[in-house]
Structure formats: structure tokens, C-alpha cells
Design an enzyme around this catalytic site. Structure first.
Site, mmCIF file in Angstrom:
data_model
loop_
_atom_site.group_PDB
_atom_site.id
_atom_site.type_symbol
_atom_site.label_atom_id
_atom_site.label_comp_id
_atom_site.label_asym_id
_atom_site.label_seq_id
_atom_site.Cartn_x
_atom_site.Cartn_y
_atom_site.Cartn_z
ATOM 1 N N ARG A 33 0.822 -1.225 0.000
ATOM 2 C CA ARG A 33 0.000 0.000 0.000
ATOM 3 C C ARG A 33 0.852 1.269 0.000
ATOM 4 O O ARG A 33 0.455 2.276 0.593
ATOM 5 C CB ARG A 33 -0.970 0.026 1.191
ATOM 6 C CG ARG A 33 -2.056 -1.022 1.142
ATOM 7 C CD ARG A 33 -3.205 -0.566 0.248
ATOM 8 N NE ARG A 33 -4.145 -1.671 0.046
ATOM 9 C CZ ARG A 33 -5.261 -1.839 0.746
ATOM 10 N NH1 ARG A 33 -5.602 -0.978 1.668
ATOM 11 N NH2 ARG A 33 -6.040 -2.865 0.501
ATOM 12 N N ARG A 37 -3.430 6.574 1.084
ATOM 13 C CA ARG A 37 -3.955 7.794 1.697
ATOM 14 C C ARG A 37 -3.018 8.478 2.680
ATOM 15 O O ARG A 37 -3.247 9.632 3.041
ATOM 16 C CB ARG A 37 -5.292 7.494 2.387
ATOM 17 C CG ARG A 37 -6.455 7.537 1.414
ATOM 18 C CD ARG A 37 -7.749 7.203 2.128
ATOM 19 N NE ARG A 37 -7.703 5.811 2.583
ATOM 20 C CZ ARG A 37 -8.637 5.261 3.364
ATOM 21 N NH1 ARG A 37 -9.653 5.969 3.784
ATOM 22 N NH2 ARG A 37 -8.528 3.994 3.715
ATOM 23 N N ARG A 46 -6.331 11.358 -6.079
ATOM 24 C CA ARG A 46 -7.614 10.676 -5.942
ATOM 25 C C ARG A 46 -8.764 11.678 -6.036
ATOM 26 O O ARG A 46 -9.793 11.392 -6.663
ATOM 27 C CB ARG A 46 -7.694 9.903 -4.625
ATOM 28 C CG ARG A 46 -8.818 8.882 -4.677
ATOM 29 C CD ARG A 46 -8.939 8.096 -3.405
ATOM 30 N NE ARG A 46 -9.526 8.891 -2.343
ATOM 31 C CZ ARG A 46 -10.163 8.399 -1.302
ATOM 32 N NH1 ARG A 46 -10.281 7.091 -1.176
ATOM 33 N NH2 ARG A 46 -10.665 9.171 -0.381
ATOM 34 N N ASP A 83 -6.885 -2.755 -7.597
ATOM 35 C CA ASP A 83 -7.397 -3.398 -6.386
ATOM 36 C C ASP A 83 -7.778 -4.836 -6.703
ATOM 37 O O ASP A 83 -8.159 -5.142 -7.836
ATOM 38 C CB ASP A 83 -8.609 -2.638 -5.830
ATOM 39 C CG ASP A 83 -8.898 -3.067 -4.400
ATOM 40 O OD1 ASP A 83 -8.197 -2.597 -3.488
ATOM 41 O OD2 ASP A 83 -9.779 -3.918 -4.198
ATOM 42 N N TYR A 160 -14.882 -11.912 -0.424
ATOM 43 C CA TYR A 160 -15.577 -10.649 -0.699
ATOM 44 C C TYR A 160 -16.782 -10.868 -1.620
ATOM 45 O O TYR A 160 -17.815 -10.218 -1.455
ATOM 46 C CB TYR A 160 -14.613 -9.635 -1.335
ATOM 47 C CG TYR A 160 -13.577 -9.114 -0.362
ATOM 48 C CD1 TYR A 160 -13.865 -8.037 0.474
ATOM 49 C CD2 TYR A 160 -12.322 -9.691 -0.264
ATOM 50 C CE1 TYR A 160 -12.919 -7.561 1.379
ATOM 51 C CE2 TYR A 160 -11.366 -9.226 0.631
ATOM 52 C CZ TYR A 160 -11.673 -8.160 1.455
ATOM 53 O OH TYR A 160 -10.750 -7.695 2.348
HETATM 54 O O1 1CP Z 1 0.144 0.367 -3.148
HETATM 55 C C1 1CP Z 1 -0.343 -0.766 -3.283
HETATM 56 O O2 1CP Z 1 -0.171 -1.698 -2.474
HETATM 57 C C2 1CP Z 1 -1.057 -1.072 -4.590
HETATM 58 C C3 1CP Z 1 -2.463 -1.018 -4.629
HETATM 59 C C4 1CP Z 1 -3.376 -1.933 -3.832
HETATM 60 C C5 1CP Z 1 -3.280 -3.299 -3.520
HETATM 61 C C6 1CP Z 1 -2.119 -4.226 -3.759
HETATM 62 C C7 1CP Z 1 -4.616 -1.493 -3.351
HETATM 63 C C8 1CP Z 1 -5.119 -0.115 -3.451
HETATM 64 N N1 1CP Z 1 -5.298 -2.566 -2.851
HETATM 65 C C9 1CP Z 1 -4.494 -3.683 -2.919
HETATM 66 C C10 1CP Z 1 -4.818 -5.049 -2.494
HETATM 67 C C11 1CP Z 1 -6.028 -5.309 -1.695
HETATM 68 N N2 1CP Z 1 -7.256 -4.724 -1.761
HETATM 69 C C12 1CP Z 1 -6.089 -6.346 -0.725
HETATM 70 C C13 1CP Z 1 -4.967 -7.309 -0.444
HETATM 71 C C14 1CP Z 1 -3.948 -6.762 0.457
HETATM 72 C C15 1CP Z 1 -4.400 -6.430 1.851
HETATM 73 O O3 1CP Z 1 -4.771 -7.367 2.597
HETATM 74 O O4 1CP Z 1 -4.365 -5.256 2.210
HETATM 75 C C16 1CP Z 1 -7.378 -6.338 -0.178
HETATM 76 C C17 1CP Z 1 -7.930 -7.269 0.894
HETATM 77 C C18 1CP Z 1 -8.120 -5.315 -0.832
HETATM 78 C C19 1CP Z 1 -9.547 -4.970 -0.634
HETATM 79 C C20 1CP Z 1 -9.695 -3.578 -0.240
HETATM 80 N N3 1CP Z 1 -9.565 -2.547 -1.104
HETATM 81 C C21 1CP Z 1 -9.883 -3.065 1.059
HETATM 82 C C22 1CP Z 1 -10.025 -3.894 2.334
HETATM 83 C C23 1CP Z 1 -11.471 -3.982 2.712
HETATM 84 C C24 1CP Z 1 -11.825 -4.872 3.879
HETATM 85 O O5 1CP Z 1 -12.689 -4.426 4.663
HETATM 86 O O6 1CP Z 1 -11.327 -6.001 4.039
HETATM 87 C C25 1CP Z 1 -9.891 -1.681 0.953
HETATM 88 C C26 1CP Z 1 -10.085 -0.654 2.033
HETATM 89 C C27 1CP Z 1 -9.666 -1.362 -0.430
HETATM 90 C C28 1CP Z 1 -9.527 -0.026 -1.044
HETATM 91 C C29 1CP Z 1 -8.155 0.341 -1.446
HETATM 92 N N4 1CP Z 1 -7.372 -0.381 -2.324
HETATM 93 C C30 1CP Z 1 -6.184 0.278 -2.537
HETATM 94 C C31 1CP Z 1 -6.216 1.475 -1.767
HETATM 95 C C32 1CP Z 1 -5.144 2.537 -1.744
HETATM 96 C C33 1CP Z 1 -7.447 1.505 -1.093
HETATM 97 C C34 1CP Z 1 -7.971 2.604 -0.188
HETATM 98 C C35 1CP Z 1 -8.901 3.405 -1.006
HETATM 99 C C36 1CP Z 1 -8.792 4.864 -0.826
HETATM 100 O O7 1CP Z 1 -9.502 5.341 0.050
HETATM 101 O O8 1CP Z 1 -8.055 5.557 -1.551
#
Ligand code: 1CP
Length: 354
Positions: A33, A37, A46, A83, A160
Site C-alpha cells: 500500500r 492515503r 484521488r 485493487d 468478498y
Molecule cells: O500500493 C499498493 O499496495 C497497490 C495497490 C493496492 C493493492 C495491492 C490497493 C489499493 N489494494 C491492494 C490489495 C487489496 N485490496 C487487498 C490485499 C492486500 C491487503 O490485505 O491489504 C485487499 C484485501 C483489498 C480490498 C480492499 N480494497 C480493502 C479492504 C477492505 C476490507 O474491509 O477487508 C480496501 C479498504 C480497499 C480499497 C483500497 N485499495 C487500494 C487502496 C489505496 C485503497 C484505499 C482506497 C482509498 O480510500 O483511496
């Protein structure tokens, strides 16, 4: 006489060297990540995109946020900004993000839910902008920076798609696994097939490494872990290596515990990423003995900083420094992290001397 290597032979990127099994004096570093943010420049882009999904599907802006942490910190790898939930959307699930809460999807609980999905071959209609992002990045990244593509592992993606949201215990997915096993197996197979095609397209577009995120692998135990975490990772890795010989794969069966032992060998992955629920010394002894590992500093240090950050960073580097290692956090950095703490972590890793 063997020919000497030409003086101009390019030095292979550090991440690729570690993935090939080389022990480096300083481990290469990137951060889960890393585009996110906690960075003001990410929040600005964003806002420009409008919302999170619009950012994911805008190749110019997605490439821009991928590059931001590379410019700011000089990480050794960039991870494609996208994502794991884009694959469910490409398979026909509804997907939206609720501000302050997280992702929401339509749910699947039985055969009829599965039957409504699109075939794996349809995913590229939705996902083609992602391949465009990868192409831009492979042109624009510095020559020494490795480009990592990624996807969610089938089990995590299924959790999910079944529950329609993140869940603390993945209860709905376990219920479907037990209550509608045929539909569940069909869902895992459909996601596996889509993931192979999706990662394959990322590799064709320029991804040099791919990572499979199984964030919820820890809730699978015993035979279920073998069937739904290990086996899909093995199948995806084998298919990718058959199509793209030599492509390195990082597997992340998060919170697998004892399940980490032998995971690299059993799946064919070149590197096992480790979360911070196990100690680096334990992981060095039981997992790194088989090859490259990635991890595993607690991401909470990016919020709290200070001497504890320095001490624990040194501990992780020291524990893994006798074998191939890619430094990373044990899970993603959180939005409340301080960007200064990231700089301190990197400086500590790069200045480490045993
Ligand atoms: O920088 C990076 O790592 C690249 C981008 C990336 C990756 C690899 C994002 C952007 N998401 C992911 C993977 C991802 N997404 C995972 C696997 C890794 C982990 O466990 O963290 C998972 C479970 C998700 C699903 C997801 N997407 C969640 C979790 C939700 C939950 O309740 O379990 C969330 C909050 C997101 C949104 C997201 N994806 C990425 C970002 C930067 C964000 C936040 C969104 C924002 O507000 O900008």
C-alpha cells in the site's frame, strides 16, 4: 577461455536478484500500500480522479499514484495501482466503495449466484485500462525499479464475492464452502482461471514480478488451507510460469502460521511474503531456508515511529540477512501513518551494518 562479461552488462535489478535466490548486503525494499492515503500527493490525485474506482480505471492517474512513492522514497519496486476487487467486478459483480467504510459488492451464496457470473474470458472488457496502466509504468519507471503486478488469491477474492464486504472471520465464505460445496468449488475455479488470464495480461504489458495476495488465508485450517490457499496458488503459479517462463511469483498467504512452512516449495512461488504475526527469526529458520522471503515489519511502526521503529527494522534486517530477503511490512501501511516514519524505515534498512 570463457569470454569476460562485457563491462557494460546491465546490473540486474535488486528485487529480481533477491527473487532469484541471491543474498544481498542490503535488502531491496518496497511497502504494501505504498501508494495510499497516508501520502498527501495520493489524496490530491484521488480527488482529481473523483473516487477510488475512477482512479483505478484511469491509466494516466493510476500510473501517477504508482510513481509517487517511487519519486518520494526511491523504493526498489513499484506495485501497480489497482485493487483485488476489480476481478469480481470484471466477472459481473456490482462493486462500489462507501466512504469511510470500504468496499461493497453484490453477494453470492449458492449455485444461482455463481451461474449469473460472466465467463473468465470476459474479464478483459473491464480490465483493459489496468493493462494500459502497466504499459505506462513500464515506460516511465526508473531503470532500477522493478514493476510488480498483482491479484487477489481465489479464496480471499471469494470471501468478498460471497459476503459482499470485508468480514472479521470470513463467516459467509466458510458457510458457503460447507453448505454449497459444489457452487463454492466452481467459484474458486472461475476466479482461478480469471486470475491466471489477468496476471498473464499484466505480464505481457510489462509486469516483471507478480504477487498473489491471500489476505484471509489464515482463516483456512488443515485440509481447507491445502485445498483453497495452497492449491490455487500452485495452479496459478504453474500456469503463469508455463506461459511466461522465468516470471517470478510472490505468494502472500497472510497469517498462515505453520502453513508458511514449505509453502514456496509446494506452490512453486519464488518468494513467500510473511506477515508480522510470526517473528522474523522464526520465519528465517523455517521459511527462508527454502528461498526468498519478504517482510515483515509491523505496519503500526509507520504510525508510532521513534526508536522502536529503528530497533524493530534492524531486527528484521538482521534476522533475514543470511539469505534472500525483500524488506517489507507485514501488511499494508495505514492511512494514519506519518510519511516521515517511512523515510526513517528506509534509511535504517539502507544504513544497516551487522
Ligand atoms: O500500493 C499498493 O499496495 C497497490 C495497490 C493496492 C493493492 C495491492 C490497493 C489499493 N489494494 C491492494 C490489495 C487489496 N485490496 C487487498 C490485499 C492486500 C491487503 O490485505 O491489504 C485487499 C484485501 C483489498 C480490498 C480492499 N480494497 C480493502 C479492504 C477492505 C476490507 O474491509 O477487508 C480496501 C479498504 C480497499 C480499497 C483500497 N485499495 C487500494 C487502496 C489505496 C485503497 C484505499 C482506497 C482509498 O480510500 O483511496
Amino acid at each position: 577461455m570463457p569470454a569476460a562479461a562485457p563491462a557494460s552488462a546491465p546490473v540486474q535489478k535488486t528485487i529480481l536478484r533477491a527473487l532469484a535466490g541471491e543474498t544481498l548486503a542490503t535488502p531491496p525494499i518496497w511497502m504494501m500500500r505504498q501508494a495510499g492515503r497516508y501520502l498527501p500527493e495520493y489524496r490530491a490525485t484521488r480527488a482529481q480522479a473523483g473516487d477510488f474506482l475512477s482512479l483505478c480505471y484511469n491509466p494516466e492517474l493510476a500510473a501517477e499514484v504508482t510513481l509517487q512513492p517511487i519519486r518520494r522514497y526511491g523504493f526498489d519496486a513499484a506495485i501497480l495501482f489497482a485493487d483485488i476487487l476489480l476481478v469480481p467486478q470484471a466477472l459481473g459483480a456490482d462493486l462500489w466503495f462507501v466512504t469511510g467504510e470500504g468496499p461493497r459488492l453484490s453477494t453470492i451464496s449458492d449455485q444461482s449466484g455463481f451461474d449469473a457470473l460472466k465467463p473468465a474470458s470476459a474479464i478483459h472488457d473491464t480490465l483493459s485500462p489496468i493493462y494500459e496502466t502497466v504499459k505506462i509504468l513500464s515506460r516511465e519507471l526508473p531503470a532500477e525499479t522493478t514493476l510488480i503486478g498483482f491479484a487477489g488469491a481465489p479464496w480471499t477474492v471469494a470471501t468478498y464475492m460471497i459476503a459482499g464486504r470485508g468480514t472479521p472471520d470470513q463467516g459467509p465464505a466458510h458457510a458457503m464452502r460447507e453448505g454449497a460445496p459444489e457452487a463454492f468449488d466452481a467459484l474458486i475455479a472461475r476466479i482461478t482461471e480469471a486470475t491466471i488470464d489477468y496476471l498473464s495480461m499484466q505480464i505481457e504489458a510489462g509486469a516483471e514480478v507478480v504477487k498473489i495476495f491471500d489476505s484471509w488465508a489464515g482463516s483456512l485450517k488443515g485440509d481447507a488451507f491445502r485445498r483453497y490457499a495452497l492449491e490455487p496458488a500452485r495452479e496459478i503459479t504453474a500456469a503463469l510460469k508455463a506461459r511466461h517462463p522465468g516470471i517470478p511469483v510472490i505468494a502472500f498467504p497472510r497469517e498462515a502460521g505453520e502453513g508458511y512452512i514449505g509453502f514456496g516449495r509446494a506452490t512453486g512461488a519464488d518468494c513467500v511474503a510473511i506477515d508480522n504475526s510470526v517473528s522474523p527469526e522464526w520465519a528465517a529458520e523455517h521459511v527462508q531456508k527454502d528461498g526468498c522471503v519478504q517482510g515483515n515489519l509491523a505496519s503500526s511502526h509507520m504510525v508510532t515511529g521513534g526508536q522502536a521503529l529503528v530497533d524493530d527494522t534492524q531486527r528484521v534486517v538482521r534476522a533475514f540477512h543470511k539469505g534472500p530477503h525483500i524488506f517489507n511490512l507485514g501488511h499494508g501501511i495505514t492511512p494514519d501513518a506519518d510519511p516521515e516514519n517511512v523515510a526513517l524505515m528506509i534509511e535504517t534498512v539502507r544504513n544497516f551494518r551487522d
